[in-house]
Scaffold this active site. Structure first.
Site, mmCIF file in Angstrom:
data_model
loop_
_atom_site.group_PDB
_atom_site.id
_atom_site.type_symbol
_atom_site.label_atom_id
_atom_site.label_comp_id
_atom_site.label_asym_id
_atom_site.label_seq_id
_atom_site.Cartn_x
_atom_site.Cartn_y
_atom_site.Cartn_z
ATOM 1 N N HIS A 477 0.837 -1.206 0.000
ATOM 2 C CA HIS A 477 0.000 0.000 0.000
ATOM 3 C C HIS A 477 0.869 1.252 0.000
ATOM 4 C CE1 HIS A 477 -2.381 3.190 2.006
ATOM 5 N NE2 HIS A 477 -3.351 2.713 1.242
ATOM 6 N N CYS A 868 -4.158 2.843 -18.892
ATOM 7 C CA CYS A 868 -3.835 3.642 -17.723
ATOM 8 C C CYS A 868 -3.603 2.680 -16.571
ATOM 9 C CB CYS A 868 -4.948 4.627 -17.403
ATOM 10 S SG CYS A 868 -6.526 3.838 -17.140
#
Ligand code: ADP
Ligand code: MG
Ligand code: MG
Length: 920
Positions: A477, A868
């Site tokens: 994360h 993307c």
């Protein structure tokens, strides 16, 4: 060259005529060191004679545990040949041949494998060497070095035992450096060394020596010494640190190392002798002037070992005894650069004023230096622009695009972690997101230090200068978020024991403790964590970077073959948009609207979701419409004239509401305190409502386009905001170019329905305003199912944007959360996967993209396609997107735009096929 032989010669024969058999292209067989020694010898540079045993011999020896048939004979013959060429004999006291036995793999693995110098010395030859050179001290200095190195490298005796004895000898003699030890002291040291050997040698090694040499004492036969050293170098290919290094750098275990056996030359023969290392240009700055260090009266490793203070190479010509070889050295550096057409890194030795070249290779350099060297070499006519572009490593640009530490400044790191997000940062330690926010409000710079981070830390992460964690990998994360925000991050610094409760960091293996408020520096480029503040160099688009990117743009936008390769940026806010423009993005490839619902807006959207009253909901929607219209207005304005792909609301709804566990705790507390019954009832309703939204697998649950079916008003509000903002800008004379993207489509009907809704809304507003707008509508392809029906979708889509994060996750079947630090690193560790599919696009996922693209183009030749997500900023993936999947653009975070521009140019050049990428 075919590896038919086990052994290849390099350097002069007995008449001084070159008899080299290999060259620079033979690194796969001769190793990098051997191939370049051969190349230098061919060029007529002064290389001591020697021979190279091939990597394939090492592989075979390691696999079978015995010498491959015939190899030992070839080696014996090569030794005899080297004796003839050098007119010296191994073990002959009258005229002893001494050699170095040097490792050298096809891909450089600095410091991982071993080398032994002065092989061939024993009590007789040391005397012979002394007589021959008329230098007793030198002979014994070489001998003690040999015993030390051989005992350590070949016999596995810890180096520090010898280092300690050496230190004792210096102390007894009352001198500061080894060079001041007298002959008798060195002789005594040799006796001491042999005692250490006797005491410290292990039982197994003793037995090994017995079988190899017939005696368990320190080997005195020069031939035995050479063979033992060769075997040790072979074995060093498989030592633990070498294996770990290969794992980390993705180097195949099957390559093996070559062994170079080379006649010794001596930099430790007195004041007319020296040894050193040099670069043809400054590897930190790129400035075109030789750079390096030397030591007078020293050997081999002394320069890099840091035991004596070295002198700068620029002083060498000022030493009267060494002026002539210094001139030769400078000339040789030029010759090498012209020959290799790149910056080189060399090792040299001067023996009694005679210069010898011992190694060369393409030099490693900082990003700043790489750019300067590329631009200079094009100007100097050494390289074409295309060659210069192909030679640069896009990934390396990260170093200059973020604040960084001065590359010429030596740092002493407390610990190293993973270089998870580039850039350097200095700040005081804070241990929680809230503390980070508070300290930053008070005007201080902070580094957020956590064992690992989670979404609750977002606010702290976004205000901190840098992020440091002790757990988690490059897709944790902390790493993913930091890269997205362009914040420097070092992850998984396991030597740091972070005690959140006591606000304390302990550094393993030291007594160092760091507290809240202590200043540290972290380097997201190298992974270093440093105590105290280091001076920062701010990121700038240097003239060299601007120049290189200008060439890259010319190449990628008017390619010699195929489609242009466009680069867009992912930007959620006008500030990010401005950054994207600064870094050269052509458009916004992904504008995520959910990031617009943070902070105060989170409460508005919560009201909308959690409140049952239609009035309150309508009120919330109205507020949202106002702020969203404003968001889009500013975004489209800043990107005036350039497309902005706006994605409708995407994430699972529960991400917008409070954590039900926290709410339950608060509720319990309130009840315990006997709080207001009204307040308690409201909280209970809220909790029930949030609970009803929670899903077992939210990543695949109520999200994406499906949200717009359950909460149609939300999507309507967003489309209205986009269209209103566009209409306003058009009326103000701007040229807004919004494109609306529908996320996470899996059914054709979802897409078709949403498209109709959007078109109707646009039409309504067009009518109301009396204007006509051109707003393309496309879809985000991010589920395998969508790839399979891409042909159908394409009939109703103006563009496809591949969301490769979700596509990777869903085609693998594990969630990204699990991938963070758990499944994927485990699979990587177990060797079940070689690369992390979240870092480099996976082949199967790429095939899905290719397939969807082909189907789409077939049905709708005008469809515009791009990608993307994290992969859009990964150079290797970028090349595949353009050249294999034939996409029109990649979109990545603003900081990675320059990286992508360079990688896109490389893709175009590789596609043209006329150039091949050179790997240094
Ligand atoms: P590494 O790959 O660790 O640099 P090398 O094989 O290059 O190991 O050797 C270590 C050191 O010994 C280098 O400084 C090198 O220049 C020196 N050296 C190697 N061979 C010789 C030789 N034949 N004569 C003199 N010095 C040597
Ligand atoms: Mg070397
Ligand atoms: Mg997605």
């Amino acid at each position: 060259m075919a590896a038919k032989q086990y052994v290849y010669r390099f350097g002069p024969d007995e008449h001084g005529v070159d008899c080299t058999e290999g060259g620079a292209d033979d690194a796969w067989c001769l190793g990098g060191k051997g191939a370049n020694l051969a190349e230098m010898a061919r060029m007529g540079l002064p290389v001591p004679a020697g021979f190279t045993i091939t990597c394939q011999t090492c592989v075979s020896y390691s696999e079978q545990g015995v010498w491959p048939a015939g190899s030992l004979d070839e080696i014996q013959a090569a030794i005899t040949d080297l004796e003839r060429r050098s007119q010296k004999r191994l073990g002959n006291p009258e005229n002893p041949l001494l050699v170095s036995v040097r490792s050298g793999a096809p891909i450089s693995m600095p410091g991982m494998m071993d080398t032994v110098l002065n092989v061939g010395l024993n009590p007789e030859t040391v005397a012979g060497l002394a007589t021959l050179t008329n230098n007793l001290r030198f002979a014994w200095d070489s001998y003690r070095r040999f015993i030390q190195m051989f005992s350590n490298v070949v016999l596995g005796i810890p180096l520090n035992l010898f280092e300690d004895a050496l230190a004792d000898a210096r102390e007894q003699a009352g001198v500061a450096s080894d060079a001041e030890l007298k002959t008798e002291q060195l002789q005594a040291l040799v006796v001491r060394y042999l005692e250490i050997f006797d005491q410290a040698i292990s039982y197994q090694t003793r037995a090994y020596l017995e079988t190899q040499t017939g005696s368990a004492s320190f080997p005195t036969s020069a031939t035995d010494q050479v063979l033992l050293a060769i075997q040790a170098v072979f074995a060093s290919w498989d030592n633990e640190r070498a294996r770990l290094y290969r794992k980390q750098y993705n180097i195949s275990d099957a390559l093996g190392t070559a062994v170079n056996v080379q006649a010794m030359v001596f930099g430790n023969r007195g004041m007319h002798s020296a040894t050193g290392v040099a670069f043809t240009r400054n590897p930190a700055t790129g400035i075109h002037e030789p750079y390096g260090d030397y030591l007078i009266n020293a050997q081999g490793e002394d320069v890099v070992a840091g035991i004596r203070n070295t002198c700068s190479i620029s002083n060498l010509k000022n030493v009267p005894e060494l002026a002539k070889p210094a001139r030769e050295l400078y000339q040789t550096l030029d010759v090498l650069e012209q020959h290799y057409r790149d910056m080189c890194d060399i090792e040299f030795t001067i023996e009694c004023k005679k210069l010898w070249m011992l190694q060369t290779r393409i030099g490693k350099r900082s990003a700043q230096a790489a750019l300067k060297i590329a631009v200079d070499m094009v100007q100097e006519g050494i390289l074409t622009r295309e060659e210069a572009i192909l030679r640069l490593e896009p990934q390396q640009l990260d170093q200059v695009l973020h604040p960084h530490f001065d590359p010429s400044h030596q740092i002493a790191a407390l610990a190293y972690g993973l270089n998870a997000s580039p850039g350097a940062a200095v700040g005081e330690i804070v241990f929680s997101s809230d503390d980070a926010v508070a300290r930053v409000k008070a005007g201080y710079k902070t580094i957020l230090v956590r064992p690992e981070t989670n979404p609750d830390d977002f606010c702290g992460m976004s205000v901190a200068e840098g992020i440091l964690t002790s757990h988690g990998g490059k897709t944790s994360h902390a790493a993913v978020i930091a890269r997205g925000m362009g914040t420097p991050c070092v992850c998984g610094a396991e030597a740091l024991h972070i005690d959140i409760d006591n606000k304390l960091i302990r550094v393993a293996g030291t007594s160092i403790e760091l507290h809240e408020g202590d200043v540290i520096s972290i380097d997201g480029n190298s992974g270093a964590v440093v105590q105290g503040p280091l001076p920062l160099i701010e990121s700038t688009m240097t003239p060299e970077l601007i120049e290189v990117l200008r060439w890259a743009d010319e190449i990628r936008l008017s390619p010699p073959s195929g489609k242009p390769a466009h680069v867009r940026a992912n930007a959620d806010t006008p500030a990010d948009g401005a950054l994207a423009l600064k870094f050269g993005a052509e458009a916004i490839g992904l504008c995520r609207t959910e990031h617009m619902f943070l902070g105060e807006r989170k409460e508005i959207i919560q009201t909308f979701i959690v409140n049952d009253s239609p009035h309150a909901q309508a009120q919330a929607l109205k507020q949202l419409l106002a702020v969203q219209t404003d968001d889009f207005y500013h975004m489209l304005k800043i990107m005036n004239g350039r497309p902005v792909v706006i994605r409708l609301i995407d994430p699972p709804l529960h991400e917008f509401v409070d954590d039900p566990r926290m709410l339950a705790l608060q509720l319990a507390a309130l009840e315990g305190e006997g709080g207001h019954s009204e307040e308690i009832a409201a909280m209970q309703t809220r909790l029930r409502r949030i609970d009803s939204l929670s899903e077992v697998n939210p990543m695949l649950g109520l999200r994406g386009v499906r949200l717009s079916f359950v909460y149609p008003d939300l999507a309507h509000m967003q489309v209205r905001a986009i269209v209103e903002a566009t209409a306003r800008l058009v009326q103000e004379g701007f040229d807004p170019k919004p494109e609306i993207m529908i996320p996470l489509v899996s059914l054709l009907s979802e897409h078709v329905h949403m498209r109709r809704v959007i078109e109707e809304l646009i039409a309504t507003i067009e009518q109301q305003r009396g204007i006509s707008l051109d707003i393309p509508i496309g879809t985000m392809i991010e589920l395998p199912r969508a790839c399979f029906i891409a042909g159908d979708i394409a009939r109703y889509a103006d563009f496809f944007c591949f969301g490769t994060n979700d596509l990777t996750q869903t085609s693998f079947g594990f969630s990204r959360d699990d991938a963070e630090g758990k499944f994927i690193p485990l699979y990587l560790q177990q060797g079940l996967m070689d690369t992390n599919p979240f870092e480099h696009i996976d082949e199967v996922v790429l095939n899905l993209v290719e397939m969807a693209h082909e189907q789409g183009i077939d049905v709708n030749p005008h469809i515009h396609t791009g990608v993307c997500g994290e992969h859009g900023g990964d150079p290797a993936s970028i090349v595949q997107f353009f050249n294999e999947a034939q996409l029109d653009y990649v979109s990545c975070s603003p900081y990675r735009v320059p990286v992508a521009r360079l990688a896109a140019a490389q893709a175009v050049l590789q596609r043209a096929g006329t150039f091949t990428a050179e790997k240094s």
